[in-house]
Write a protein that holds these residues in place. Sequence first.
Motif, PDB file in Angstrom:
ATOM      1  N   ARG A  88      29.558  38.871  39.361  1.00 25.96           N
ATOM      2  CA  ARG A  88      29.388  38.718  38.700  1.00 25.96           C
ATOM      3  C   ARG A  88      29.684  38.825  37.100  1.00 25.96           C
ATOM      4  NH1 ARG A  88      28.875  44.806  38.388  1.00 25.96           N
ATOM      5  NH2 ARG A  88      28.499  44.271  36.289  1.00 25.96           N
ATOM      6  N   GLY A  89      30.391  37.278  37.112  1.00 22.63           N
ATOM      7  CA  GLY A  89      31.405  37.476  36.457  1.00 22.63           C
ATOM      8  C   GLY A  89      30.527  35.953  35.366  1.00 22.63           C
ATOM      9  N   SER A  90      30.698  35.804  34.276  1.00 26.67           N
ATOM     10  CA  SER A  90      29.939  34.830  33.494  1.00 26.67           C
ATOM     11  C   SER A  90      30.343  33.923  33.145  1.00 26.67           C
ATOM     12  CB  SER A  90      29.624  35.327  31.800  1.00 26.67           C
ATOM     13  OG  SER A  90      31.003  35.591  31.282  1.00 26.67           O
ATOM     14  N   ASP A  91      31.821  34.142  32.988  1.00 29.12           N
ATOM     15  CA  ASP A  91      33.159  32.084  33.133  1.00 29.12           C
ATOM     16  C   ASP A  91      33.410  32.061  34.682  1.00 29.12           C
ATOM     17  OD1 ASP A  91      34.569  31.344  31.067  1.00 29.12           O
ATOM     18  OD2 ASP A  91      36.385  31.889  32.489  1.00 29.12           O
ATOM     19  N   PRO A  92      33.545  31.071  34.768  1.00 31.75           N
ATOM     20  CA  PRO A  92      33.820  30.046  36.000  1.00 31.75           C
ATOM     21  C   PRO A  92      34.952  30.187  36.556  1.00 31.75           C
ATOM     22  CG  PRO A  92      32.336  28.043  35.151  1.00 31.75           C
ATOM     23  CD  PRO A  92      32.645  29.631  33.865  1.00 31.75           C
ATOM     24  N   GLU A  93      35.918  30.805  35.493  1.00 36.83           N
ATOM     25  CA  GLU A  93      37.868  30.908  35.572  1.00 36.83           C
ATOM     26  C   GLU A  93      38.001  32.529  35.870  1.00 36.83           C
ATOM     27  OE1 GLU A  93      42.194  30.229  33.804  1.00 36.83           O
ATOM     28  OE2 GLU A  93      40.023  29.677  32.520  1.00 36.83           O
ATOM     29  N   VAL A  94      36.381  33.319  35.221  1.00 33.07           N
ATOM     30  CA  VAL A  94      37.147  34.470  35.911  1.00 33.07           C
ATOM     31  C   VAL A  94      36.442  34.785  37.157  1.00 33.07           C
ATOM     32  CG1 VAL A  94      36.482  37.055  35.113  1.00 33.07           C
ATOM     33  CG2 VAL A  94      37.267  35.043  33.728  1.00 33.07           C
ATOM     34  N   ARG A  95      35.385  33.996  37.716  1.00 38.27           N
ATOM     35  CA  ARG A  95      34.883  34.412  39.245  1.00 38.27           C
ATOM     36  C   ARG A  95      36.244  33.443  40.269  1.00 38.27           C
ATOM     37  NH1 ARG A  95      29.998  32.287  36.646  1.00 38.27           N
ATOM     38  NH2 ARG A  95      30.312  30.256  37.546  1.00 38.27           N
ATOM     39  N   GLN A  96      36.851  32.656  39.745  1.00 32.67           N
ATOM     40  CA  GLN A  96      37.773  32.278  40.983  1.00 32.67           C
ATOM     41  C   GLN A  96      38.939  33.086  40.792  1.00 32.67           C
ATOM     42  OE1 GLN A  96      37.588  28.588  42.202  1.00 32.67           O
ATOM     43  NE2 GLN A  96      39.364  29.679  42.919  1.00 32.67           N
ATOM     44  N   ILE A  97      39.505  33.232  39.292  1.00 36.99           N
ATOM     45  CA  ILE A  97      40.104  34.273  39.781  1.00 36.99           C
ATOM     46  C   ILE A  97      39.998  35.676  40.433  1.00 36.99           C
ATOM     47  CG2 ILE A  97      42.198  35.983  38.609  1.00 36.99           C
ATOM     48  CD1 ILE A  97      41.718  33.251  35.863  1.00 36.99           C
ATOM     49  N   GLY A  98      38.664  36.260  40.282  1.00 37.77           N
ATOM     50  CA  GLY A  98      38.474  37.135  41.365  1.00 37.77           C
ATOM     51  C   GLY A  98      38.083  36.882  42.601  1.00 37.77           C
ATOM     52  N   GLY A  99      37.449  36.034  42.618  1.00 34.73           N
ATOM     53  CA  GLY A  99      37.543  35.728  44.330  1.00 34.73           C
ATOM     54  C   GLY A  99      39.142  35.609  44.534  1.00 34.73           C
ATOM     55  N   ASP A 100      39.716  34.539  44.286  1.00 32.31           N
ATOM     56  CA  ASP A 100      41.012  34.727  45.052  1.00 32.31           C
ATOM     57  C   ASP A 100      41.980  36.024  45.241  1.00 32.31           C
ATOM     58  OD1 ASP A 100      40.868  32.045  44.657  1.00 32.31           O
ATOM     59  OD2 ASP A 100      41.582  31.549  43.672  1.00 32.31           O
ATOM     60  N   ILE A 101      42.095  36.243  44.039  1.00 35.90           N
ATOM     61  CA  ILE A 101      42.731  37.775  44.468  1.00 35.90           C
ATOM     62  C   ILE A 101      42.148  38.575  45.594  1.00 35.90           C
ATOM     63  CG2 ILE A 101      43.132  40.126  43.160  1.00 35.90           C
ATOM     64  CD1 ILE A 101      43.333  38.481  40.397  1.00 35.90           C
ATOM     65  N   ALA A 102      40.533  39.032  45.228  1.00 39.51           N
ATOM     66  CA  ALA A 102      40.056  39.220  46.486  1.00 39.51           C
ATOM     67  C   ALA A 102      39.932  39.136  47.769  1.00 39.51           C
ATOM     68  CB  ALA A 102      38.715  39.422  46.466  1.00 39.51           C
ATOM     69  N   SER A 103      40.269  37.965  48.329  1.00 41.14           N
ATOM     70  CA  SER A 103      40.518  37.486  49.460  1.00 41.14           C
ATOM     71  C   SER A 103      41.956  37.559  49.698  1.00 41.14           C
ATOM     72  CB  SER A 103      40.081  36.013  49.848  1.00 41.14           C
ATOM     73  OG  SER A 103      41.038  35.502  48.363  1.00 41.14           O
ATOM     74  N   GLY A 104      43.008  37.061  48.687  1.00 37.24           N
ATOM     75  CA  GLY A 104      44.696  36.965  49.084  1.00 37.24           C
ATOM     76  C   GLY A 104      45.040  38.316  49.362  1.00 37.24           C
ATOM     77  N   GLN A 105      43.918  39.864  48.444  1.00 43.21           N
ATOM     78  CA  GLN A 105      44.911  41.060  48.590  1.00 43.21           C
ATOM     79  C   GLN A 105      44.139  41.709  49.976  1.00 43.21           C
ATOM     80  OE1 GLN A 105      45.476  43.433  45.080  1.00 43.21           O
ATOM     81  NE2 GLN A 105      46.893  42.136  44.298  1.00 43.21           N
ATOM     82  N   GLN A 106      42.993  41.674  50.596  1.00 44.37           N
ATOM     83  CA  GLN A 106      42.279  41.511  51.808  1.00 44.37           C
ATOM     84  C   GLN A 106      43.660  41.177  53.012  1.00 44.37           C
ATOM     85  OE1 GLN A 106      39.519  43.836  51.890  1.00 44.37           O
ATOM     86  NE2 GLN A 106      40.299  44.229  53.552  1.00 44.37           N
ATOM     87  N   GLY A 107      44.206  40.077  52.611  1.00 45.21           N
ATOM     88  CA  GLY A 107      44.238  39.700  53.782  1.00 45.21           C
ATOM     89  C   GLY A 107      46.446  40.461  53.658  1.00 45.21           C
TER      90      GLY A 107
END
Length: 223
Positions: A88-107
Motif C-alpha cells: 500500500r505504499g505510495s512511493d516506489p522506493e518505499v514499496r521496494q524496501i518493504g518487499g525486500d525486508i519482508a522476504s529477507g526476514q521471512q527467510g
Amino acid sequence: MTAPTTTGNDVDAPSASEAGDGGRPARRFGLLAVASAVVVGLLLGYAGGLLTPTLTRPGDTSAEAGFARDMTTHHAQAVEMGLIAFQRGSDPEVRQIGGDIASGQQGEIGTMQTWLRSWGLDPTGSEPPMAWMPGGRAKVRNGLMPGMATPEQMAKLRAAQGRELDVLFLELMTDHHLGGIHMIQGILDAGSDEDVLRVAQTMKNTQQTDLINLQNALKRRGG
C-alpha cells in the motif's frame, strides 16, 4: 540468506504512474511476486538451517535458543510492516524496501525455526523474552523487545494511506532495525555456536544497509 537491501530500479511493485485503476493488475502481480519471494525465502531459510552441525546442540536456556525464539518474534513484526509498505505504499522506493525486508526476514525466520527443531527444542521456551542476553530483561517494555512497534503504532500503520503510510513505515522500521541490531550484537557477544554467529553477523550487515536505505528514503519523503 538474502543479499543486503539496496534501492535499485528492479522493483516488482508498480511505479507511481500505475497508482490509478490501470495499475491494479500490476500491483496485484507485484504483490504475488513478493508473496512468492517470502515463501521461497522461508523454504531457503529452512534448508539453510538444516545445515547446522548437530554434534553439539545448544540447550533450551542457551543464548542461541533464546535469540532464535526472540528474533523470530521480532522478525515477524518486521515482515508484517514490510508487506504493508509493499502493498500500500505510495512511493516506489518505499514499496521496494518493504518487499525486500519482508522476504529477507521471512527467510531468516525459516533458518531460526529450523535451528530449534534440529536442536530438539520447542519454538517457545520457558524463559521470558530477552533473558538470554545480559541485562536484556530490563530492555523489555510492556512485553515488547527493543525497537518493536506498539499495538497502537501497528494499528496506525495498518490504517495509514499515502505519504503518511510511507513516512510512518520508514520511521517505525528504522526503530525496529536499531532494536534488532542491538539484539543481534547480544548474540554475537554471548553466543558460541559458529553457525548462529555467522548468520547473526549477516543479519547485522543486512540491517545496517537497510538503515541507510530507510534513512535516505525518509529524508527524501520529508519525514
